[in-house]
Write a protein that holds these residues in place. Structure first.
Motif, PDB file in Angstrom:
ATOM      1  N   TYR A   1       0.835  -1.201   0.000  1.00 15.77           N
ATOM      2  CA  TYR A   1       0.000   0.000   0.000  1.00 15.77           C
ATOM      3  C   TYR A   1       0.876   1.260   0.000  1.00 15.77           C
ATOM      4  N   ARG A   2       1.920   1.234   0.823  1.00 12.13           N
ATOM      5  CA  ARG A   2       2.835   2.375   0.942  1.00 12.13           C
ATOM      6  C   ARG A   2       3.461   2.709  -0.416  1.00 12.13           C
ATOM      7  N   LYS A   3       3.977   1.684  -1.080  1.00 14.66           N
ATOM      8  CA  LYS A   3       4.602   1.913  -2.385  1.00 14.66           C
ATOM      9  C   LYS A   3       3.568   2.422  -3.389  1.00 14.66           C
TER      10      LYS A   3
ATOM     11  N   VAL B   1       0.827   4.218  -2.711  1.00 16.33           N
ATOM     12  CA  VAL B   1       0.504   5.616  -2.391  1.00 16.33           C
ATOM     13  C   VAL B   1       1.531   6.555  -3.030  1.00 16.33           C
ATOM     14  N   TYR B   2       2.819   6.203  -2.881  1.00 15.40           N
ATOM     15  CA  TYR B   2       3.864   7.074  -3.430  1.00 15.40           C
ATOM     16  C   TYR B   2       3.978   6.953  -4.943  1.00 15.40           C
ATOM     17  N   THR B   3       3.648   5.784  -5.476  1.00 11.30           N
ATOM     18  CA  THR B   3       3.645   5.638  -6.936  1.00 11.30           C
ATOM     19  C   THR B   3       2.562   6.535  -7.536  1.00 11.30           C
ATOM     20  N   VAL B   4       1.402   6.554  -6.895  1.00  7.12           N
ATOM     21  CA  VAL B   4       0.305   7.412  -7.371  1.00  7.12           C
ATOM     22  C   VAL B   4       0.698   8.885  -7.237  1.00  7.12           C
TER      23      VAL B   4
ATOM     24  N   GLU C   1      10.298  -6.307   0.871  1.00  6.73           N
ATOM     25  CA  GLU C   1      11.373  -5.387   0.503  1.00  6.73           C
ATOM     26  C   GLU C   1      10.874  -3.952   0.686  1.00  6.73           C
ATOM     27  N   THR C   2      11.619  -3.181   1.434  1.00  2.00           N
ATOM     28  CA  THR C   2      11.206  -1.802   1.681  1.00  2.00           C
ATOM     29  C   THR C   2      12.414  -0.893   1.857  1.00  2.00           C
ATOM     30  N   ARG C   3      12.237   0.346   1.418  1.00  2.00           N
ATOM     31  CA  ARG C   3      13.285   1.347   1.592  1.00  2.00           C
ATOM     32  C   ARG C   3      12.976   2.270   2.768  1.00  2.00           C
ATOM     33  N   ALA C   4      11.932   1.957   3.510  1.00  2.00           N
ATOM     34  CA  ALA C   4      11.585   2.759   4.682  1.00  2.00           C
ATOM     35  C   ALA C   4      12.631   2.531   5.768  1.00  2.00           C
TER      36      ALA C   4
ATOM     37  N   ASN D   1       4.416  18.386   7.055  1.00  2.00           N
ATOM     38  CA  ASN D   1       4.890  19.341   6.054  1.00  2.00           C
ATOM     39  C   ASN D   1       4.419  18.935   4.651  1.00  2.00           C
ATOM     40  N   PHE D   2       4.510  17.654   4.351  1.00  2.00           N
ATOM     41  CA  PHE D   2       4.041  17.096   3.073  1.00  2.00           C
ATOM     42  C   PHE D   2       2.553  17.417   2.880  1.00  2.00           C
ATOM     43  N   GLN D   3       1.768  17.187   3.929  1.00  2.00           N
ATOM     44  CA  GLN D   3       0.327  17.437   3.837  1.00  2.00           C
ATOM     45  C   GLN D   3       0.043  18.927   3.669  1.00  2.00           C
TER      46      GLN D   3
ATOM     47  N   ALA E   1       9.360  19.190   0.009  1.00  2.00           N
ATOM     48  CA  ALA E   1       8.736  18.384   1.071  1.00  2.00           C
ATOM     49  C   ALA E   1       8.928  16.890   0.801  1.00  2.00           C
ATOM     50  N   CYS E   2       8.893  16.506  -0.467  1.00  2.00           N
ATOM     51  CA  CYS E   2       9.164  15.097  -0.831  1.00  2.00           C
ATOM     52  C   CYS E   2      10.604  14.769  -0.436  1.00  2.00           C
ATOM     53  N   ALA E   3      11.508  15.622  -0.867  1.00  2.00           N
ATOM     54  CA  ALA E   3      12.941  15.380  -0.642  1.00  2.00           C
ATOM     55  C   ALA E   3      13.286  15.385   0.846  1.00  2.00           C
ATOM     56  N   ALA E   4      12.645  16.248   1.614  1.00  2.00           N
ATOM     57  CA  ALA E   4      12.945  16.343   3.049  1.00  2.00           C
ATOM     58  C   ALA E   4      12.703  15.007   3.738  1.00  2.00           C
ATOM     59  N   CYS E   5      11.687  14.313   3.294  1.00  2.00           N
ATOM     60  CA  CYS E   5      11.414  13.003   3.886  1.00  2.00           C
ATOM     61  C   CYS E   5      12.366  11.948   3.320  1.00  2.00           C
ATOM     62  N   HIS E   6      12.503  11.933   2.010  1.00  2.00           N
ATOM     63  CA  HIS E   6      13.376  10.918   1.391  1.00  2.00           C
ATOM     64  C   HIS E   6      14.809  10.999   1.926  1.00  2.00           C
ATOM     65  N   ASP E   7      15.310  12.218   2.092  1.00  2.00           N
ATOM     66  CA  ASP E   7      16.693  12.403   2.538  1.00  2.00           C
ATOM     67  C   ASP E   7      16.960  11.746   3.892  1.00  2.00           C
TER      68      ASP E   7
ATOM     69  N   TYR F   1      14.458   9.587   5.696  1.00  2.00           N
ATOM     70  CA  TYR F   1      13.678   8.412   6.092  1.00  2.00           C
ATOM     71  C   TYR F   1      13.550   7.344   5.014  1.00  2.00           C
ATOM     72  N   ARG F   2      14.259   7.499   3.906  1.00  2.00           N
ATOM     73  CA  ARG F   2      14.227   6.481   2.852  1.00  2.00           C
ATOM     74  C   ARG F   2      15.655   6.104   2.493  1.00  2.00           C
ATOM     75  N   THR F   3      15.922   4.815   2.383  1.00  2.00           N
ATOM     76  CA  THR F   3      17.268   4.391   2.032  1.00  2.00           C
ATOM     77  C   THR F   3      17.537   4.703   0.565  1.00  2.00           C
TER      78      THR F   3
END
Ligand code: HEC
Length: 152
Positions: A33-35, A37-40, A90-93, A110-112, A141-147, A149-151
């Protein structure tokens, strides 16, 4: 009266049943579901980016519709990080999502906020210049999280 009570009881038990099912969602399903949501979200960012870059003519209605979909994904995104979904597929979280819940909430809020703001700006936008700045803020806001909280 009897009917209303029955209806209320049935309604409540249905709600409880679905709540339970949700709470017990398998980690692999949460990750899927997580993947999704972000794919959409990413899919609907593409036409926005294309318009901002001048690769596609600005169309206020199309811009608004896509921005709304990104904001909707942002509003449901917290569900995609249910407890226990740090592993199971498999997750990058990163584990920090759960160990640093306060910090993660900040980037999620912030994203919201930034996606909701883009919708507001898009509603009255007469040209692409009206949405350019807020689109960039949303990208940050996307990048702030990815930087954090995402591998990689
Ligand atoms: C609050 C944190 C957060 C925000 C904000 C965020 N992402 Fe992500 N994103 C993640 C995490 C974590 C993953 C890894 C999901 C996984 O592998 O389980 C991810 C994964 C992705 C993926 C890969 C999906 C897949 O199929 O593996 C894409 C694409 C993506 N994000 C795009 C975006 C875009 C575009 C935005 C902004 C509009 C955004 N993200 C905002 C945390 C975030």
């Amino acid at each position: 009266m009897k009917h209303a009570l029955m209806a209320a009881l049935i309604g409540t038990s249905t709600l409880l049943a679905s709540g339970t099912a949700f709470a017990q969602a398998k980690p692999e399903d949460v990750i899927k579901y997580r993947k999704s949501v972000y794919t959409v979200a990413a899919w609907h960012m593409r036409p926005l980016g294309a318009m901002v870059k001048g690769q596609m003519p600005f169309d206020q209605a199309v811009f608004l519709k896509n921005a709304e979909t990104v904001a909707n994904m942002a509003s449901v995104a917290p569900e995609a990080f249910a407890a226990g979904s740090d592993k199971g597929a498999e997750t990058r979280a990163k584990p920090e999502i759960w160990s640093d819940a306060a910090g993660f909430k900040k980037v999620m809020d912030n994203f919201q906020a930034e996606s909701a703001k883009l919708v507001q700006v898009a509603k009255t936008a007469k040209d692409v210049d009206a949405v350019r700045g807020q689109f960039a803020s949303l990208g940050k806001a996307c990048a702030a999280c990815h930087d954090n909280y995402r591998t990689k």
